[in-house]
Write a protein that holds these residues in place. Sequence first.
Motif, PDB file in Angstrom:
ATOM      1  N   GLY A 137       2.949   8.837  -7.949  1.00  7.49           N
ATOM      2  CA  GLY A 137       3.021   7.733  -8.631  1.00  7.49           C
ATOM      3  C   GLY A 137       3.209   8.124  -9.985  1.00  7.49           C
ATOM      4  N   LEU A 138       3.202   9.298 -10.706  1.00  6.03           N
ATOM      5  CA  LEU A 138       3.664   9.026 -12.111  1.00  6.03           C
ATOM      6  C   LEU A 138       5.109   8.689 -11.951  1.00  6.03           C
ATOM      7  N   SER A 139       5.292   9.012 -11.227  1.00  5.60           N
ATOM      8  CA  SER A 139       7.017   8.862 -11.917  1.00  5.60           C
ATOM      9  C   SER A 139       7.572   7.152 -11.461  1.00  5.60           C
ATOM     10  N   VAL A 140       7.532   7.065 -10.784  1.00  8.63           N
ATOM     11  CA  VAL A 140       8.001   5.602 -10.579  1.00  8.63           C
ATOM     12  C   VAL A 140       6.893   4.016 -11.078  1.00  8.63           C
ATOM     13  N   VAL A 141       5.940   4.191 -11.698  1.00 12.31           N
ATOM     14  CA  VAL A 141       4.595   3.718 -11.942  1.00 12.31           C
ATOM     15  C   VAL A 141       5.276   2.510 -13.555  1.00 12.31           C
ATOM     16  N   ASP A 142       6.076   3.449 -13.866  1.00  8.11           N
ATOM     17  CA  ASP A 142       6.967   1.745 -15.493  1.00  8.11           C
ATOM     18  C   ASP A 142       7.951   1.148 -14.449  1.00  8.11           C
ATOM     19  N   ALA A 143       7.844   1.980 -13.658  1.00  8.10           N
ATOM     20  CA  ALA A 143       9.355   0.657 -12.829  1.00  8.10           C
ATOM     21  C   ALA A 143       8.454  -0.230 -11.784  1.00  8.10           C
ATOM     22  N   LEU A 144       7.433  -0.129 -10.750  1.00 12.44           N
ATOM     23  CA  LEU A 144       7.147  -0.514 -10.021  1.00 12.44           C
ATOM     24  C   LEU A 144       6.192  -1.864 -11.369  1.00 12.44           C
ATOM     25  N   GLY A 145       5.623  -1.544 -11.983  1.00 18.50           N
ATOM     26  CA  GLY A 145       4.916  -2.039 -13.207  1.00 18.50           C
ATOM     27  C   GLY A 145       6.087  -3.520 -13.414  1.00 18.50           C
ATOM     28  N   ARG A 146       7.486  -3.146 -13.457  1.00 22.53           N
ATOM     29  CA  ARG A 146       8.286  -4.023 -14.112  1.00 22.53           C
ATOM     30  C   ARG A 146       8.739  -4.848 -13.135  1.00 22.53           C
ATOM     31  N   VAL A 185       0.615  -1.365   0.006  1.00 13.20           N
ATOM     32  CA  VAL A 185      -0.268   0.125   0.125  1.00 13.20           C
ATOM     33  C   VAL A 185       0.703   1.423  -0.255  1.00 13.20           C
ATOM     34  N   VAL A 186       0.778   2.302  -1.095  1.00 11.08           N
ATOM     35  CA  VAL A 186       1.190   3.102  -1.386  1.00 11.08           C
ATOM     36  C   VAL A 186       0.876   4.582  -1.284  1.00 11.08           C
ATOM     37  N   ASP A 187       0.852   5.005  -0.130  1.00 11.94           N
ATOM     38  CA  ASP A 187       0.214   6.390  -0.060  1.00 11.94           C
ATOM     39  C   ASP A 187       1.213   7.356   0.815  1.00 11.94           C
ATOM     40  N   ASP A 188       1.295   8.492   1.073  1.00 11.28           N
ATOM     41  CA  ASP A 188       1.834   9.618   1.924  1.00 11.28           C
ATOM     42  C   ASP A 188       0.472   9.713   2.746  1.00 11.28           C
ATOM     43  N   ASN A 189      -0.948   9.749   3.129  1.00 16.12           N
ATOM     44  CA  ASN A 189      -1.742   9.838   4.288  1.00 16.12           C
ATOM     45  C   ASN A 189      -1.420   8.442   4.778  1.00 16.12           C
ATOM     46  N   PRO A 190      -1.522   8.341   5.775  1.00 17.62           N
ATOM     47  CA  PRO A 190      -1.005   6.992   6.607  1.00 17.62           C
ATOM     48  C   PRO A 190      -2.380   7.119   7.937  1.00 17.62           C
ATOM     49  N   ILE A 191      -4.007   8.179   7.462  1.00 20.14           N
ATOM     50  CA  ILE A 191      -4.502   7.732   7.953  1.00 20.14           C
ATOM     51  C   ILE A 191      -5.353   7.053   6.748  1.00 20.14           C
ATOM     52  N   MET A 192      -4.915   6.413   5.576  1.00 16.15           N
ATOM     53  CA  MET A 192      -5.521   6.683   4.671  1.00 16.15           C
ATOM     54  C   MET A 192      -4.676   4.723   4.316  1.00 16.15           C
ATOM     55  N   ARG A 193      -3.994   5.040   4.911  1.00 12.22           N
ATOM     56  CA  ARG A 193      -3.371   3.908   4.618  1.00 12.22           C
ATOM     57  C   ARG A 193      -3.571   3.071   5.574  1.00 12.22           C
ATOM     58  N   VAL A 220       1.411  -6.629   2.448  1.00 10.73           N
ATOM     59  CA  VAL A 220       2.692  -7.313   3.218  1.00 10.73           C
ATOM     60  C   VAL A 220       3.811  -5.829   3.686  1.00 10.73           C
ATOM     61  N   GLY A 221       3.383  -4.485   3.088  1.00 10.51           N
ATOM     62  CA  GLY A 221       4.322  -3.708   3.296  1.00 10.51           C
ATOM     63  C   GLY A 221       3.638  -1.720   2.894  1.00 10.51           C
ATOM     64  N   GLU A 222       3.421  -1.520   3.069  1.00 10.27           N
ATOM     65  CA  GLU A 222       3.099   0.192   3.060  1.00 10.27           C
ATOM     66  C   GLU A 222       4.418   1.318   3.691  1.00 10.27           C
ATOM     67  N   ALA A 223       4.408   2.283   1.896  1.00 12.99           N
ATOM     68  CA  ALA A 223       5.306   3.144   1.597  1.00 12.99           C
ATOM     69  C   ALA A 223       4.656   4.487   1.948  1.00 12.99           C
ATOM     70  N   GLY A 224       5.407   5.908   2.117  1.00  9.43           N
ATOM     71  CA  GLY A 224       4.437   7.127   1.722  1.00  9.43           C
ATOM     72  C   GLY A 224       4.706   7.711   0.525  1.00  9.43           C
ATOM     73  N   ASN A 225       5.905   7.223  -0.052  1.00 13.34           N
ATOM     74  CA  ASN A 225       6.605   7.760  -0.958  1.00 13.34           C
ATOM     75  C   ASN A 225       6.756   6.541  -2.892  1.00 13.34           C
ATOM     76  N   GLY A 226       6.901   7.574  -3.857  1.00 16.03           N
ATOM     77  CA  GLY A 226       7.329   6.722  -4.621  1.00 16.03           C
ATOM     78  C   GLY A 226       8.593   5.444  -4.507  1.00 16.03           C
ATOM     79  N   ARG A 227       9.549   6.492  -3.837  1.00 16.99           N
ATOM     80  CA  ARG A 227      10.905   5.923  -3.756  1.00 16.99           C
ATOM     81  C   ARG A 227      10.749   4.628  -2.346  1.00 16.99           C
ATOM     82  N   GLU A 228      10.537   4.643  -1.267  1.00 21.44           N
ATOM     83  CA  GLU A 228       9.872   3.931   0.020  1.00 21.44           C
ATOM     84  C   GLU A 228       9.178   2.724  -0.935  1.00 21.44           C
ATOM     85  N   ALA A 229       8.200   2.992  -1.817  1.00 21.05           N
ATOM     86  CA  ALA A 229       7.711   1.635  -2.645  1.00 21.05           C
ATOM     87  C   ALA A 229       8.458   1.044  -3.936  1.00 21.05           C
TER      88      ALA A 229
END
Length: 213
Positions: free
Chosen positions: A68-77, A12-20, A36-45
């Motif tokens: 999200g847009l800056s990491v979606v392609d890398a995450l998709g791999r 789960v990746v969202d900068d708002n801990p309440i939303m996570r 299995v994990g949570e992150a607050g920004n794309g780099r952590e994700a």
Amino acid sequence: MRAVASTIDVLVVDDNPIMRAALQGILAADETIRVVGEAGNGREALALAERLRPAITLLDHRMPIADGLSVVDALGRLTAVLVLTSTEEPRIIADMLQRGARGYLVHGEFKPGDLVRAVHEVVGGRGWLSPIAASVAVSMARARSTPQRTDPAYGSLTERELEVMNLLCEGLSNAAIAQQLWLTEKTVKNHLNHIFAKLGVRSRTEAVVRWTR
């Protein structure tokens, strides 16, 4: 106690801990899903996805450090990506889908059960789009009406199926397609079933998304 089949690992990746926390609570209702994990920004994700290799990542768009847009392609791999955000900008939606996101949900446009089902559908290789995202996907298909002819699946469709597919991408219903092509609705449905089989999809939305890539 009923045995649980395969477990779907989720990041789960969202900068708002309440939303996570809220998202984890929704997903906890399905015993086959495990966060299995949570992150607050794309780099952590990216770092967590590389280490944990989750089956799917729920990805927000607007986040600090790396959005999200800056990491979606890398995450998709590394993992299937289901965008889960409040962003309704057509440009962002289109870019997310073109860069590999398999689904796009907008906060406020889905119920808890929809999220659980979307996770299963995306992990299963299918797509899931909120209405606004589906509209953008249709627009993408229209804009790429000529390039789409290079799609490997294009040659497998008959001339009539291509006509049906093009009208589907324009957002027409089965009844409207039937009227446009002077066919019965049953015939249109049969054509759509053949199209879905050839494209390897199971729904109208998935067909449009597949056709835009």
